[in-house]
Design a protein around this motif. Structure first.
Motif, short mmCIF file in Angstrom:
data_model
loop_
_atom_site.label_atom_id
_atom_site.label_comp_id
_atom_site.label_asym_id
_atom_site.label_seq_id
_atom_site.Cartn_x
_atom_site.Cartn_y
_atom_site.Cartn_z
N LEU A 40 -3.65 -7.96 -26.60
CA LEU A 40 -4.01 -7.34 -27.87
C LEU A 40 -5.33 -7.89 -28.41
O LEU A 40 -5.76 -8.98 -28.05
CB LEU A 40 -2.90 -7.58 -28.90
CG LEU A 40 -1.51 -7.07 -28.53
CD1 LEU A 40 -0.53 -7.36 -29.67
CD2 LEU A 40 -1.52 -5.59 -28.18
N ASP A 41 -5.94 -7.14 -29.31
CA ASP A 41 -7.20 -7.55 -29.92
C ASP A 41 -7.06 -8.78 -30.80
O ASP A 41 -8.06 -9.40 -31.17
CB ASP A 41 -7.77 -6.40 -30.75
CG ASP A 41 -8.39 -5.30 -29.89
OD1 ASP A 41 -8.68 -5.57 -28.71
OD2 ASP A 41 -8.55 -4.18 -30.42
N SER A 42 -5.85 -9.14 -31.16
CA SER A 42 -5.60 -10.33 -31.98
C SER A 42 -5.65 -11.61 -31.17
O SER A 42 -5.70 -12.71 -31.74
CB SER A 42 -4.24 -10.22 -32.65
OG SER A 42 -3.21 -10.17 -31.67
N GLY A 43 -5.58 -11.50 -29.82
CA GLY A 43 -5.47 -12.68 -28.97
C GLY A 43 -4.05 -12.93 -28.51
O GLY A 43 -3.80 -13.92 -27.79
N ASN A 44 -3.12 -12.06 -28.89
CA ASN A 44 -1.72 -12.19 -28.52
C ASN A 44 -1.46 -11.38 -27.25
O ASN A 44 -1.77 -10.19 -27.19
CB ASN A 44 -0.84 -11.67 -29.66
CG ASN A 44 0.62 -12.01 -29.49
OD1 ASN A 44 0.99 -12.82 -28.65
ND2 ASN A 44 1.47 -11.39 -30.30
N PHE A 45 -0.89 -12.04 -26.23
CA PHE A 45 -0.47 -11.32 -25.02
C PHE A 45 1.02 -11.02 -25.16
O PHE A 45 1.82 -11.94 -25.41
CB PHE A 45 -0.73 -12.14 -23.76
CG PHE A 45 -0.40 -11.39 -22.50
CD1 PHE A 45 -1.31 -10.52 -21.94
CD2 PHE A 45 0.85 -11.55 -21.90
CE1 PHE A 45 -1.00 -9.82 -20.79
CE2 PHE A 45 1.16 -10.84 -20.75
CZ PHE A 45 0.23 -9.97 -20.19
N VAL A 46 1.39 -9.75 -25.02
CA VAL A 46 2.78 -9.34 -25.28
C VAL A 46 3.34 -8.59 -24.08
O VAL A 46 2.61 -7.97 -23.29
CB VAL A 46 2.87 -8.44 -26.53
CG1 VAL A 46 2.36 -9.17 -27.77
CG2 VAL A 46 2.10 -7.13 -26.33
N ILE A 47 4.66 -8.66 -23.95
CA ILE A 47 5.40 -7.90 -22.94
C ILE A 47 6.35 -6.96 -23.68
O ILE A 47 7.02 -7.37 -24.64
CB ILE A 47 6.19 -8.82 -22.00
CG1 ILE A 47 5.23 -9.71 -21.20
CG2 ILE A 47 7.06 -8.01 -21.03
CD1 ILE A 47 5.93 -10.72 -20.29
N TYR A 48 6.40 -5.69 -23.25
CA TYR A 48 7.23 -4.68 -23.89
C TYR A 48 8.42 -4.30 -23.02
O TYR A 48 8.36 -4.40 -21.78
CB TYR A 48 6.43 -3.39 -24.13
CG TYR A 48 5.19 -3.53 -24.97
CD1 TYR A 48 5.27 -3.68 -26.36
CD2 TYR A 48 3.92 -3.45 -24.39
CE1 TYR A 48 4.11 -3.78 -27.13
CE2 TYR A 48 2.77 -3.54 -25.16
CZ TYR A 48 2.87 -3.70 -26.52
OH TYR A 48 1.73 -3.78 -27.28
N ASP A 49 9.48 -3.81 -23.68
CA ASP A 49 10.53 -3.13 -22.94
C ASP A 49 10.19 -1.65 -22.84
O ASP A 49 9.09 -1.22 -23.22
CB ASP A 49 11.91 -3.38 -23.58
CG ASP A 49 12.05 -2.77 -24.97
OD1 ASP A 49 11.17 -1.99 -25.39
OD2 ASP A 49 13.04 -3.09 -25.66
N SER A 50 11.11 -0.84 -22.35
CA SER A 50 10.83 0.58 -22.13
C SER A 50 10.62 1.35 -23.43
O SER A 50 10.07 2.46 -23.42
CB SER A 50 11.96 1.23 -21.32
OG SER A 50 13.20 1.06 -22.00
#
Length: 453
Positions: free
Chosen positions: A129-139
Motif C-alpha cells: 500500500l501507499d502507506s508503507g503497509n504490506f497486507v495480505i487479503y482473503d478472497s
C-alpha cells in the motif's frame, strides 16, 4: 573507517536493488504464486505511488526481507524486517505468496512462513500500500495479515503501536536485527523507553511520557506528523502537527542509540529532517544501556561512544564492545579463605553508576576507608565513594558514565600467590579519561572517545 566502508557498500548494493525494482510493476494487486528473488527481477513489489517497496534487501553477506521507504536510489530507509533475528538468506532464496501466506523457500531446507495468518483463513492476494503497509487479503479482500500490526523499530503515518507492543531498535545502521533498546506502550498507559537488558523498573527508563494511569491504549502517528497517545476520543499530544503534502512522509523510529525520533521525508526534494527527539540528550552516554553490564560509557564532545571495561574485566565480544564485560578471574576463594594476599582493591576515578547497594550507606572519613570496608566484606564486589559516603555494591554494575565527584573500588584477585598484579597496558588516546589505580600506585589511562522517569 571499517563501519563507514560497510555502510557505503550497503548503500551501493541497495542502489542496485532499487534499480532492479524500478522497472517492476506497481500494480497494487499481487496474485497467488507470485515470487520474488534477491538478485534477479522481480526483487520487490512496489506501492502504486512508488514510495515504498516490499521484498529482498541487502543485509550483511546476504539478504533480508522487509519494507523500505524509497526516496531515490541512494536514499532508502528500512521500516520493517521479517524474522529480523534470523541469519540473512542467500541469493538463491525465493519468496512465494501462497494460500498459507508468504513462504520463504531456501535451498536444501524446507520452506517457512514469514506471515502467520489467523486460524481458518486462506490468502487470496496481497498488496504493497501507499502507506508503507504490506497486507495480505482473503478472497473477500479482507485484510488477514499486515506488517503494520507487528512493527520492528518504526511506525509510519497511519500506524498504531498498540497497548502491550514494543518497538525494538536495530543493532546498527546496517544490521536490522534486534538491538539494545525498546519503546513500550505499557498496559498502564505510559509510553516508556528502556534498555532491553534491564528489569524495566522506573529507574531504568530513558524516556517516559508520564501518562501512567491515564488509560491510553496506543501510540498513533497521523498524516500531518501528529504523534499522540489515545483512547477513543481522548488524546495526549507528544508533538504538534507539521506540514501536509503528497510528497511528505512521516515516520517515527527508535534509533540504534536509543533515541525515539520523529522524521519527515520530502520525497520531491529528497530530504530528511528530524522533527522531535524523545528524550533530548546532549551526550549519548546519558542514554542508559548504551554500554553493557560492567562497562562504562565515555564520549568526546558528545560524539562517538567508547565503552570501557572495569579493571579486571574483558569484553564479552571484542567486535561489539558495547555488549558488556565479564570478570577475567574470580575473587571468591581468597576472600573466604581469609587470605589477605589473594584480593586487593583497584580504584577507578570519575565514574558513576546506577547503584543498588546492599546494607546501609557507610559514613567514612576517606575514600581509602571505603575501599578497605569492601575488601574486608566477602559479599562486597565493588564500592562507590562520594562526599564521605560509601556504598557497597555487587556485580553486575550498570549504566556507568563519567562523573568527576566519585571513586569506584573494584575487588580483584591477584594472579600470583604473593603479590599484586601490575597494570601495564596504556591505550593511546588524545583525551583524558578516568584514573585506574591499585592501593600502592596509580596509572592514568587515556582512551579514544568520540534518564527519565
Amino acid at each position: 573507517m571499517a563501519s563507514a566502508r560497510s555502510y557505503i557498500l550497503f548503500l551501493s548494493i541497495f542502489s542496485l536493488a532499487f534499480a532492479l525494482g524500478e522497472a517492476q510493476q506497481t500494480n497494487s494487486n499481487i496474485s497467488l504464486e507470485a515470487t520474488l528473488h534477491p538478485s534477479t527481477n522481480p526483487t520487490s513489489w512496489l506501492s502504486p505511488n512508488g514510495h515504498f517497496a516490499f521484498g529482498f534487501y541487502p543485509e550483511g553477506t546476504g539478504f533480508a526481507i522487509g519494507t523500505w521507504l524509497v526516496a531515490s536510489p541512494d536514499n532508502t530507509t528500512v521500516i520493517w524486517t521479517a524474522d529480523r533475528d534470523d541469519p540473512p538468506v542467500t541469493k538463491d532464496a525465493v519468496l512465494n505468496l501462497t494460500s498459507e501466506g508468504l513462504k520463504l523457500l531456501l535451498q536444501h531446507s524446507e520452506g517457512r512462513l514469514i506471515s502467520q495468518l489467523p486460524p481458518n483463513t486462506v490468502a487470496s492476494s496481497a498488496s504493497m500500500l501507499d502507506s508503507g503497509n504490506f497486507v495480505i487479503y482473503d478472497s473477500n479482500f479482507k485484510v488477514i495479515w499486515e506488517t503494520f500490526v507487528n512493527p520492528t523499530d518504526t511506525i509510519m503515518a497511519g500506524q498504531v503501536l498498540r497497548n502491550g507492543y514494543n518497538l525494538v531498535s536495530s543493532a546498527s545502521e546496517t544490521d536490522h536485527s534486534s538491538g539494545k533498546f525498546q519503546l513500550s506502550m505499557q498496559p498502564d498507559g505510559n509510553l516508556v523507553q528502556y534498555p532491553v537488558a534491564s528489569a524495566h523498573y522506573p529507574q531504568d527508563a530513558n524516556y517516559a511520557s508520564g501518562t501512567e494511569g491515564d488509560g491510553y491504549l496506543s501510540l498513533y502517528l497521523d498524516d500531518n506528523g501528529w504523534l499522540y497517545l489515545h483512547q477513543g476520543n481522548v488524546t495526549s499530544n507528544l508533538t504538534s502537527g507539521y506540514r501536509h503534502g503528497t510528497a511528505l512522509v512521516y515516520r517515527a523510529t527508535l534509533g540504534v542509540d536509543g533515541i525515539f525520533r520523529l522524521y519527515s521525508h520530502d520525497l520531491e526534494l529528497n530530504t530528511e529532517q528530524v522533527l522531535k527527539e524523545f528524550a533530548e540528550v546532549t551526550d549519548p552516554c546519558e542514554v542508559q544501556g548504551t554500554c553493557g553490564l560492567n562497562s562504562y560509557c565515555t564520549s568526546a564532545n558528545g560524539q562517538a561512544v567508547v565503552c570501557m571495561c572495569l579493571p579486571g574485566f574483558d569484553y564479552l565480544d571484542t567486535n561489539r564492545t558495547s555488549s558488556g564485560c565479564r570478570r577475567n578471574i574470580t575473587t571468591a576463594a581468597g576472600c573466604y579463605l581469609s587470605n589477605d594476599n589473594m584480593t586487593y582493591m583497584s580504584t577507578l576515578e570519575s565514574v558513576i553508576w546506577m547503584v543498588d547497594p546492599y546494607g546501609e550507606p557507610l559514613s567514612v572519613t576517606s575514600k581509602e576507608d571505603c575501599g578497605e570496608a569492601c575488601l574486608k566484606d566477602c559479599n562486597c564486589d565493588a564500592a562507590l565513594f562520594s562526599d564521605n559516603t560509601c556504598l557497597k555494591l555487587v556485580f553486575p554494575l550498570r549504566y556507568g558514565k563519567t562523573d568527576d565527584s566519585t571513586t569506584t573500588f573494584i575487588k580483584l584477585s591477584n594472579r600470583s600467590a604473593g603479590g599484586r598484579p601490575e597494570i601495564n597496558s596504556r591505550p593511546e588516546s588524545p583525551s583524558a579519561a578516568p584514573i585506574i589505580t591499585d592501593n600502592f600506585s596509580s596509572l592514568i589511562i587515556s582512551f579514544s572517545s568520540n534518564k527519565n522517569k
